[in-house]
Scaffold this active site. Structure first.
Site, PDB file in Angstrom:
ATOM      1  N   HIS A 172       0.802  -1.168  -0.101  1.00  0.00           N
ATOM      2  CA  HIS A 172       0.026   0.180   0.142  1.00  0.00           C
ATOM      3  C   HIS A 172       0.890   1.308  -0.077  1.00  0.00           C
ATOM      4  O   HIS A 172       0.548   1.902  -0.852  1.00  0.00           O
ATOM      5  CB  HIS A 172      -0.831   0.004   1.235  1.00  0.00           C
ATOM      6  CG  HIS A 172      -1.456   1.335   1.505  1.00  0.00           C
ATOM      7  ND1 HIS A 172      -2.501   1.891   0.796  1.00  0.00           N
ATOM      8  CD2 HIS A 172      -1.374   2.407   2.312  1.00  0.00           C
ATOM      9  CE1 HIS A 172      -2.898   2.884   1.172  1.00  0.00           C
ATOM     10  NE2 HIS A 172      -2.282   3.447   2.018  1.00  0.00           N
ATOM     11  N   HIS A 177       1.548   5.457  -1.773  1.00  0.00           N
ATOM     12  CA  HIS A 177       1.955   6.734  -1.383  1.00  0.00           C
ATOM     13  C   HIS A 177       3.093   7.258  -1.963  1.00  0.00           C
ATOM     14  O   HIS A 177       3.570   8.325  -1.980  1.00  0.00           O
ATOM     15  CB  HIS A 177       1.925   6.656   0.053  1.00  0.00           C
ATOM     16  CG  HIS A 177       0.620   6.535   0.927  1.00  0.00           C
ATOM     17  ND1 HIS A 177      -0.397   7.782   0.704  1.00  0.00           N
ATOM     18  CD2 HIS A 177       0.071   5.769   1.352  1.00  0.00           C
ATOM     19  CE1 HIS A 177      -1.158   7.492   1.350  1.00  0.00           C
ATOM     20  NE2 HIS A 177      -1.207   6.269   2.048  1.00  0.00           N
ATOM     21  N   GLU A 218      -5.735  10.124  -0.271  1.00  0.00           N
ATOM     22  CA  GLU A 218      -5.894   8.356   0.337  1.00  0.00           C
ATOM     23  C   GLU A 218      -6.937   7.851  -0.970  1.00  0.00           C
ATOM     24  O   GLU A 218      -6.734   6.864  -1.301  1.00  0.00           O
ATOM     25  CB  GLU A 218      -6.443   8.329   1.525  1.00  0.00           C
ATOM     26  CG  GLU A 218      -6.265   6.926   2.165  1.00  0.00           C
ATOM     27  CD  GLU A 218      -4.740   6.647   2.403  1.00  0.00           C
ATOM     28  OE1 GLU A 218      -4.201   5.473   1.892  1.00  0.00           O
ATOM     29  OE2 GLU A 218      -4.018   7.356   2.966  1.00  0.00           O
ATOM     30  N   SER A 237      -3.282   1.150  -4.527  1.00  0.00           N
ATOM     31  CA  SER A 237      -2.832  -0.147  -3.919  1.00  0.00           C
ATOM     32  C   SER A 237      -3.798  -1.280  -3.721  1.00  0.00           C
ATOM     33  O   SER A 237      -3.421  -2.258  -3.374  1.00  0.00           O
ATOM     34  CB  SER A 237      -1.993   0.178  -2.432  1.00  0.00           C
ATOM     35  OG  SER A 237      -3.014   0.642  -1.709  1.00  0.00           O
TER      36      SER A 237
HETATM   37 FE   LIG Z   1      -2.637   5.230   3.091  1.00  0.00          FE
END
Ligand SMILES: [Fe+2]
Length: 300
Positions: A172, A177, A218, A237
């Site tokens: 993830h 990110h 996010e 992700s």
């Molecule tokens: Fe996150």
């Protein structure tokens, strides 16, 4: 004033104390939730505890990300999940993300070392990666970001469900990110959220900034050349969230209007069915600056 600070806010559909938004508890030991797929697997839990202790120590002693020797099972999971995500990214991710992923040379063969990615980010946008033992409390997380450090986990999800993780893991963080941190607009947007959160002691403002972040960093969608593309890390992700976010008839996609966004609750434990589409990163930055001014947080 104190009465207002102690007032109740609603988050994830339940009341929370405004004070815990400002002063969240620290978690000093590994905790896996009762339904975690790795819970009965002794070897997995042992490895998680080992990485928890190592990354927590490196974080608290400000040593930067440790070099991790990944085992065969961890590498197998990476090699299974990352090509599937990459196929979806090529079709649906924003150009900002795709360019950064190429520039960082993240491969499908070997799990990248955060230490090396961090060095590259420092040169590009003066961001760096902070080793995190797990999900940090929201406010702690953004205090690092205010200082241009992005906290990133280094453990891998359990192999029984390679496409699912109940908590943010390396896949993830690293595939969601890290790449956009190569973009200057993105880095400035993020650090401004961090500075604002770190500089207010009002729970309702922290909650509003958290929601702004959730629906952009996010779970954000973005317009690019007349098309809607994905740029939120939680979507990027997940092999399920990417098609869901763009095509599912059960998902509402509305234009990103700050006053709507900061008053919209969400449930992080479910597939997301309520998303916002931002016209661009500079738009988000202007909106955030407006919000920070309105809140009278002195960070601009
Ligand atoms: Fe996150």
């Amino acid at each position: 004033m104190w009465m207002k600070e102690a007032s109740t806010l609603i988050e994830y559909g339940a009341p929370i104390d405004a004070r815990t938004m400002v002063a969240p508890p620290d978690v000093t030991e590994l905790e896996l939730e009762p339904s975690h797929p790795g819970l009965g697997d002794e070897e997995y839990v042992r490895r998680r505890k080992e990485l928890f202790a190592l990354c927590r120590r490196h974080r608290l002693e400000r040593l930067g990300p440790p070099i991790i020797r990944y085992n065969a099972e961890e590498t197998r999971i990476w090699r299974e999940v990352s090509p599937k995500l990459d196929d979806l990214h090529q079709k649906h991710a924003s150009q900002i993300y795709l360019k950064a992923k190429r520039d960082l040379a993240i491969t499908q063969e070997e799990i990248p070392q955060l230490r090396h990615l961090s060095d590259r980010l420092r040169r590009e946008t003066e961001m760096h990666l902070v080793p995190a033992e797990g999900a940090l409390p929201y406010r702690t997380f953004y205090e690092y970001i205010a200082d241009r450090g992005f906290p990133v986990t280094q453990f891998i999800r359990h192999g029984s469900h390679p496409e699912f993780t109940p908590e943010p893991d390396m896949i993830h963080d690293c595939l969601g990110h890290v790449p956009p941190l190569m973009n200057r607009d993105y880095a400035e947007l993020l650090t401004l959220i961090g500075k604002a959160v770190a500089s207010t002691d009002r729970g309702e403002q922290v909650l509003a900034l958290k929601r702004f972040s959730w629906f952009s960093i996010e779970f954000g969608l973005i317009e690019e050349a007349g098309e809607v593309k994905v740029f939120g890390a939680g979507i990027l992700s997940s092999t399920g969230e990417i098609p869901n976010s763009l095509f599912s008839p059960a998902v509402t996609r509305r234009p990103f209007v700050t006053d709507v966004v900061i008053n919209t609750d969400y449930d992080p434990a479910r597939m997301q069915d309520n998303l916002f589409v931002a016209p661009s990163l500079p738009f988000l930055r202007r909106e955030l600056e407006g919000l920070v001014r309105r809140f009278e947080i002195p960070v601009l």
